[in-house]
Design an enzyme around this catalytic site. Structure first.
Site, PDB file in Angstrom:
ATOM      1  N   SER A  79       0.829  -1.214   0.000  1.00  9.34           N
ATOM      2  CA  SER A  79       0.000   0.000   0.000  1.00  9.34           C
ATOM      3  C   SER A  79       0.857   1.256   0.000  1.00  9.34           C
ATOM      4  CB  SER A  79      -0.885   0.033   1.244  1.00  9.34           C
ATOM      5  OG  SER A  79      -1.564  -1.171   1.394  1.00  9.34           O
TER       6      SER A  79
HETATM    7  N1  SAH Z   1      -0.463  -5.145   3.968  1.00  5.07           N
HETATM    8  C1  SAH Z   1       0.374  -5.500   2.823  1.00  5.07           C
HETATM    9  C2  SAH Z   1      -0.288  -5.221   1.495  1.00  5.07           C
HETATM   10  C3  SAH Z   1      -1.519  -5.996   1.313  1.00  5.07           C
HETATM   11  S1  SAH Z   1      -1.995  -6.346  -0.358  1.00  5.07           S
HETATM   12  C4  SAH Z   1       1.729  -4.821   2.898  1.00  5.07           C
HETATM   13  O1  SAH Z   1       1.979  -4.050   3.824  1.00  5.07           O
HETATM   14  O2  SAH Z   1       2.556  -5.096   2.014  1.00  5.07           O
HETATM   15  C5  SAH Z   1      -3.277  -7.462   0.069  1.00  5.07           C
HETATM   16  C6  SAH Z   1      -2.803  -8.829   0.456  1.00  5.07           C
HETATM   17  O3  SAH Z   1      -3.917  -9.544   0.956  1.00  5.07           O
HETATM   18  C7  SAH Z   1      -2.258  -9.626  -0.714  1.00  5.07           C
HETATM   19  O4  SAH Z   1      -0.986 -10.097  -0.436  1.00  5.07           O
HETATM   20  C8  SAH Z   1      -3.266 -10.770  -0.851  1.00  5.07           C
HETATM   21  O5  SAH Z   1      -2.680 -11.974  -1.291  1.00  5.07           O
HETATM   22  C9  SAH Z   1      -3.789 -10.886   0.569  1.00  5.07           C
HETATM   23  N2  SAH Z   1      -5.093 -11.540   0.708  1.00  5.07           N
HETATM   24  C10 SAH Z   1      -6.187 -11.420  -0.094  1.00  5.07           C
HETATM   25  N3  SAH Z   1      -7.200 -12.171   0.390  1.00  5.07           N
HETATM   26  C11 SAH Z   1      -6.751 -12.780   1.511  1.00  5.07           C
HETATM   27  C12 SAH Z   1      -7.321 -13.716   2.442  1.00  5.07           C
HETATM   28  N4  SAH Z   1      -8.571 -14.172   2.300  1.00  5.07           N
HETATM   29  N5  SAH Z   1      -6.567 -14.124   3.480  1.00  5.07           N
HETATM   30  C13 SAH Z   1      -5.285 -13.702   3.632  1.00  5.07           C
HETATM   31  N6  SAH Z   1      -4.690 -12.835   2.777  1.00  5.07           N
HETATM   32  C14 SAH Z   1      -5.403 -12.379   1.732  1.00  5.07           C
END
Ligand code: SAH
Length: 205
Positions: free
Chosen positions: A52
């Site tokens: 993000s």
């Molecule tokens: N917080 C992260 C960025 C998040 S991007 C950072 O600081 O880099 C969103 C992430 O959520 C992605 O890696 C995606 O694979 C994950 N995601 C999506 N659905 C999910 C689920 N049901 N359970 C766990 N992770 C999930």
């Protein structure tokens, strides 16, 4: 410059600003993107996901009002950057990721950088085992069409949950839920864009 940009955009919590300054974002992005690590934009990471934009990380962290005694749950570990920021302010952070490749990389990175109060778990944040929780704070960093009841139930009384809620493609609204004795209070914060929260552990790496 980095702190100044965040301040100008309205982040005022000193502990959050300090933490944003301390966590080396360049070590959470691809090597090719290091020069851009302190620009206020989201960047691509593996598995088609994104880290993000710094303002959104700072804003969500500020809104979460994390304290040293708190146990925090993050859904969507991605690079591990948001978890690293939270770990400096909280007692313990559990972050869940559905891609094994991202979970393994985030775990190794956080360990190497000394964020020892973060645990990275491979799993589906939309469908966590019953024995996980409760938490003082929950932060979701992937877009949800609605907030699942089974996440809200994992909040302590007095707990706060923040999640981007809205259609998977397009704009979502950041929602803050506060669990009180009598019920749950809901507040709409700002518009954001996140990659979707998808069900199940990813089959691909
Ligand atoms: N917080 C992260 C960025 C998040 S991007 C950072 O600081 O880099 C969103 C992430 O959520 C992605 O890696 C995606 O694979 C994950 N995601 C999506 N659905 C999910 C689920 N049901 N359970 C766990 N992770 C999930």
């Amino acid at each position: 410059m980095f702190q100044l940009t965040l301040r100008r955009r309205g982040i005022s919590d000193q502990a959050v600003l300090r933490t944003m300054e301390e966590v080396p974002r360049e070590l959470f992005v691809d090597e090719a993107d290091r020069e851009d690590a302190y620009r206020d934009s989201a960047l691509p990471i593996a598995c088609g996901q994104t880290i993000s934009q710094p303002f959104v990380v700072a804003y969500m962290t500020e809104q979460l009002q994390v304290q040293k005694r708190h146990r925090v749950l993050e859904i969507g570990a991605g690079s591990g950057y948001q978890a690293a920021v939270l770990s400096r302010l909280a007692g313990h952070v559990l972050t869940v990721e559905r891609y094994r490749r991202l979970a393994d990389a985030a775990r190794a990175r956080l360990e190497k950088l000394g964020y020892h109060n973060v645990e990275v778990m491979l799993g589906d944040g939309l469908n966590l085992p019953a024995n996980i929780g409760p938490f003082d704070r929950i932060i979701v960093t992937a877009a949800m069409e609605q907030i699942p009841e089974n996440l809200i139930e994992r909040l302590e009384v007095g707990g706060v949950l923040i999640a981007p809620v809205g259609p998977h493609q397009g704009v979502q609204t950041l929602i803050r839920l506060t669990r009180g004795e009598a019920g749950v209070e809901r507040k709409e914060l700002v518009d954001v864009r996140f990659v979707p929260a998808l069900p199940g552990v990813a089959r691909e790496l």
